[in-house]
Every structure is written in structure tokens, then in C-alpha cells.
Design an enzyme around this catalytic site. Sequence first.
Site, PDB file in Angstrom:
ATOM      1  N   VAL A 409      43.613  42.415  33.583  1.00  0.00           N
ATOM      2  CA  VAL A 409      42.036  41.984  33.527  1.00  0.00           C
ATOM      3  C   VAL A 409      41.403  42.982  32.714  1.00  0.00           C
ATOM      4  CG1 VAL A 409      42.135  40.684  35.731  1.00  0.00           C
ATOM      5  CG2 VAL A 409      41.663  43.148  35.946  1.00  0.00           C
ATOM      6  N   ASP A 410      40.416  42.469  31.913  1.00  0.00           N
ATOM      7  CA  ASP A 410      39.609  43.114  31.265  1.00  0.00           C
ATOM      8  C   ASP A 410      38.219  43.316  32.215  1.00  0.00           C
ATOM      9  OD1 ASP A 410      38.129  44.232  28.827  1.00  0.00           O
ATOM     10  OD2 ASP A 410      36.839  42.373  28.757  1.00  0.00           O
ATOM     11  N   LYS A 411      37.691  44.517  32.166  1.00  0.00           N
ATOM     12  CA  LYS A 411      36.729  45.132  33.066  1.00  0.00           C
ATOM     13  C   LYS A 411      35.295  44.406  32.896  1.00  0.00           C
ATOM     14  CE  LYS A 411      34.592  48.908  32.861  1.00  0.00           C
ATOM     15  NZ  LYS A 411      33.002  48.509  32.912  1.00  0.00           N
ATOM     16  N   THR A 414      34.501  40.517  33.256  1.00  0.00           N
ATOM     17  CA  THR A 414      35.710  39.716  34.113  1.00  0.00           C
ATOM     18  C   THR A 414      35.472  40.291  35.401  1.00  0.00           C
ATOM     19  OG1 THR A 414      37.271  39.538  32.337  1.00  0.00           O
ATOM     20  CG2 THR A 414      38.277  39.320  34.474  1.00  0.00           C
ATOM     21  N   LYS A 590      45.329  46.571  24.033  1.00  0.00           N
ATOM     22  CA  LYS A 590      45.538  45.454  25.203  1.00  0.00           C
ATOM     23  C   LYS A 590      47.028  44.792  24.779  1.00  0.00           C
ATOM     24  CE  LYS A 590      40.662  45.206  26.438  1.00  0.00           C
ATOM     25  NZ  LYS A 590      39.385  44.383  26.453  1.00  0.00           N
TER      26      LYS A 590
END
Length: 721
Positions: A409-411, A414, A590
Site C-alpha cells: 500500500v502507498d501511504k 491510501t 515501488k
Amino acid sequence: MSHATSHDPDAATGPARPGAIYTCPMHPEVRQTGPGTCPKCGMALEPLVTTADQAPNPEIADFSRRLIVATILTLPLFVMEMGSHLSGLRIPLPHSWSGWAQLALGTPVVLWSGWPFVARGWTSVRTWRLNMFTLIALGTLVAWSFSTLSVIAPDLIPEAFKDGHGQPPLYFEAAAVIITLVLLGQVLELRARERTSGAIRALLDLAPKRALRVRPDGTDEEISVDHIVVGDRLRVRPGEKVPVDGVLIEGRASLDESLVTGESMPVTKQIGDPVIAGALNATGGFVMEARKVGADTLLHQIAVLVAKAQRSRAPIQRLADRVAAWFVPTVVLAAVAAFVAWAIWGPEPRLAYALVAAVSVLIIACPCALGLATPISIMVGVGRGAQGGVLIRDAEALEQFGKVDTLVVDKTGTLTEGRPALTAIRPAPGWSGDDLVRLAASVERASEHPLARAVVQAAEARDLVLSAVSDFDSPVGRGVMGVVDGRRVLIGSAGFLGDQGVDASPLSAEAGTLRQDGATAIYVAVDGDLAGVLAIADPVKSTSRAAIAALHLDGVRIVMLTGDNATTARAVAARLDIDEVEADVSPADKAAVVERLRAEGRIVAMAGDGVNDAPALAAADVGIAMGAGADVAIESAGVTLLSGDLNGVVRARRLSKATIRNIRQNLLFAFGYNALGVPLAAGVLYPTFGILLSPMIAALAMSLSSVSVITNALRLKGVRL
């Protein structure tokens, strides 16, 4: 892509949208303009994209008429032939007339009511794409042809077919009952399939048909939504629905977007915020500007995406496809083998028994349940997801989602809101929080920095009256300064204040504590004295913690990727109980992290905003675009979550698992049904129990198998996400 070019001459025709593309529910690669039948399986083609005003499938009305005629003619035929065996009923006819009466009643049933099956069966033989209609047509025509010959020219029938009285048996009632039962099954199946597109219609029906357009002079006029053009100003009153996608330009409102995004909490909208067609205005009237209309609205994009996903093929379907490829020829061989076995070893009249067994095998083994097992579940499952704000781009993503064991997950945006906010105020002795925020916001109002906007928004939320700033300066990357109400205000880091002769050490411990909580600490000094420290952070979404806990319970490992510094990233990860943290990561890095996790043997899903994280989304087994509103990039990943939070991931996994479980149940039922039905129809129980399956019972079982598969798939409409 193959194209159907021939139309069934007797296929139902009806109102169709000009230029509409139709496709087969079992073979989505088959497409043509206008309705017709599939050249591969003979099923009626359906519109590729469902519309809100779509007329009912005309084939339902056509098959219903054929079913009514077949039932009216079959009932006396059944009583005439079988009534005396079942309940003592009999129609008093001279024996010489009985055969002709059965011929008169049975022929319209087979050659008119059952003509669609005969025509499709012939097409399947001509194109050598054998299917369920091959078996139905073969079985009923063999029974009807033999019986017709027995009535018209009984002397041509071999003695081995005749009973002890020298009479050949008649199977008109078997052929008629088979046609009637198959028609009944087709009508039930068509009506059930019609319900599978209900989710798309429900979404499209969310948008109102009328809207209030604001004229240049400020008065309102009611118009059709079809007449709205980009740039129109539209008034939405409390209790009304947003007509098209746009942006709010006057007023403030609380919108219920649950039917679009799946989120139950109303969303407050202010000037400049986007609004989605179909959202319900719970409180407060407002004026919006139309930005996307017609086919460009989110609702219409969702309908197109859902329709495309419903026609896609899941990997699990490959097994059914492989079986179907050799299934019909095998059944024909099994029918021939049953005929030969009964003709050699059966009781007298041997050939009559052999004919019954062969026809029963042909009818009971129709693979319609096998062909429908996967597509029907995909259609219902994808539609159910759309109602819950989970958009599936294809069946492969739906199947794969349930297998995911690692979620990346992207912080920002999200796990967090994606909007920095003032989260804590630590004033120095002699200062109040409001005074500190008012002075800081008065200076920051001249800055475009995201942290500055957070301070200004906090002041506005507290209804503080800001003052004008003079002598404003903003040294790049260090802080800001200015004069407010005659007082010199400095805002920035400890180093920036130190350069201006202000000692920030009295509040350094407070600032350190705030940083450990994941916030950015900025100091405020007034007239050379330290006035306080402000904490600005991107707040964690209220739903993130519960969603992560649910995913952990489901055995999913959570990896957080962020471009933020390690201290802030670890603070957020600790608060949410995240398993792994990768900080200071660029978008390109990423994708490399995702590749590394996959190389370790993990099945990885990547959740990001669908645009900046495109490389990582593409690298993952399942890419998840997170976003809400008209700007969501619904084509950027295998799954799009309109709600924009991790609860959508939990819902998507539940949907995936429920759909795949449903498909397996359908395949098990279809395989089991045929594995059991063919031997029974061939007469495997006759030597021991004296039981030989009637072709009529075989037809009933075959029809019920298809209806059972569809009914099981429709249970997905009620699955709780």
C-alpha cells in the site's frame, strides 16, 4: 475476434438500439451488430453494454409463446399415451386413429415450438461446433422421425422394433415432452440471465432523468439530463440526486455517495469539490457546474467497465472449456454404444429399448449447465461488486484477488487522507492556541505550500479572523516570515528560527514527541520570542486500522511504501500495525519492491492512486486503483475501489472468494450431474433394478440442471461485502 455473420431465421426479433453490439454470454469473443444467435453454442446474443432504458430480451417473449403452444398440445398427447399407465386416464379413440392423433399433436410441438433447437442444432453440425442443441435436436428428431414412420408406413419398421402385438412403439409424447421441458428450462434461464444485468441497470438508474438548469438571468428551467452540456450551471435541491459529474460552485451540501462508492457515511462538499452523478443530496441546496455528461460520466464508465468484465474469461474456466471441446462427440458415441448394447443384450423388443436408451443419453447429457457454470457467476459477482464500490476490470483479476497473500500500500492517500492538517498545537507559556494559530495563518495565507494551507484551513475551521500580512518573505525550503498587526512573525524549523536569533530549544522535546507520532513540527516565533510549535500531519483514515486488522485475520501481510522519511513512516506503521515499511521510495523503486516480493513467491496486490503508482500497479499480480469521485482512473488497474480506502480491499477479497467458491460449486454440480446422468440414461441400473430412464425424465433433469446453476450463481447478489 470472430464475428457471427448468420442469424437464426426464427430467432426472436425485437426492438434493438441502432448499431448496438451484441455478444454471446458463453463465448464473449463472438460479437455482431444487432441480435441473433451464437454460431458456436447457439445461445441468443445479448447487448454488450446494458442501458437503463434497455428493452426486455425479445427471446423471452418468443420462447414463452412457443412454450404455451407446446404445453397445450403436449398435455392431451401425454394423457393419450401415458395416462392409462399413470392414473387410469385415457382418451377414447379407436386404436387406428390414435397414431394419427399423436402425429397431429406432436408434429407442431417438435417442428414449430422446438424449431429454434432444430435450427441451432443444424447450424452446429454444419459449422462442426457441436453443442447442447446438437444433442436436443438429434434426440427429438430421432424420436419424432421413428414415430412418424411408424404411423405413415408401419410395414417399413423392422420386426425387432415391434411389441408382442406386432405394433411399433410411438415416441411422440417423449419428443413433445422433451421440447416442452427444454423450452421451460430456456425461459427460466433467460429470465434469470436477465436479472444478472440488474446491477448495471441499478447503477444507471441512479442518475435522474430531469435536472434544473440555471439560466444566465438566475432563474431555473427544468430540462432533460440528455440536454445538459459541459459548462451548464445546475441547481440541486435537498433530497435530489446529482444529474451529471461536475464541481460545486455555490453553496455547501452533504452528499450520500453510498450507492456509487459503497461508503455509508455522507460526504461534505464545499465550493471547488467534485460531485458525482447519482449521489443523493442529503442536506443543503447548491449550484454545480457540469464537467462530464452522457457517456463521460463516472456512472456510464462504470457500466462499460462492468459489462466488459462480465464478458471476460476466468482462468478457472479453462477446465470447462477443455471438457466441452470433446464432450458432445463423446456423448454421441455413448448414445451409439448404448443403442448397440441394448440391441444385442436387451430384452424384447430390443431395438425399441435401444432407441429409448440412446435418446435418453443424448438429452440428459446436454452440457448447458457446464457452459454456464463460470460465466453466470462472473456476471453476477462483477455486478455485485459494482454495487459495493468495487469495480473489477476482468475475471482474471477477480479470481486472482482471493489468492493474494501480500498487500503493498502507498501511504499518502491510501492509508492517510492525502491532505495535510493541523493535528496538534503546543503554545509556549503566555500564549493561547487560537492566538498562535491566528498569527501563523495570517502569514501562511500568502504561501502556496501544502503545510501552509493546513494552518489556514485550521484557522478557518476555528472561525478565526485573519489579518493582513506585510513584509512577507519565504526563504526556499526554510520557512516564512511577515508582519501581522505590527508584530513580526517567524514560522519554520529550529534552524530557521536560530538564524533569526530565536532559541527553539525550550520546545524541542515537544517537537520530538510530535515527530514520533508521525507529524511534521514547525516552530512559531513572535517579536523574537518563541510562541509555540504546531504539528502538521496527513491524518490516517479512520477506516485504515479496522481494514488492516481484517486483512491480517485473512492471512494477508501488509507492506507500506512511501516517499516520506523513515521516522514518519515508522510512526504511521506502528500506529496501524503494518508488517513491513519501505521509506524514501520513489515511484520507480515501488515497482522494484513489488517485483522483489513476487520473486520471493508471494502473490502481491498493489494499492495506489492508479496514476503515480502505475509502474507498481502493472508489476503486481493484482493492481488496485484507490480513488473516489469522477477523477478516479478506472482503467489503470485490475480492480478500482471507488471508496478510496482499504475497506474496499476487504470487500474485494470477500467478493473474489465468494465468486470463486460459487464457480467451483457450479462446476462440481455440472460435472457430477453429467457423470451420474449419462450412465443412468444408458440403463446401467436396468440389469439389477429394472430401471430405465425415460427420455422425458432425462429432459426434465437436463433443464433443472441449468436452472440450478443459474439459481446458485444468483445467490452472489446477496453476498455481504
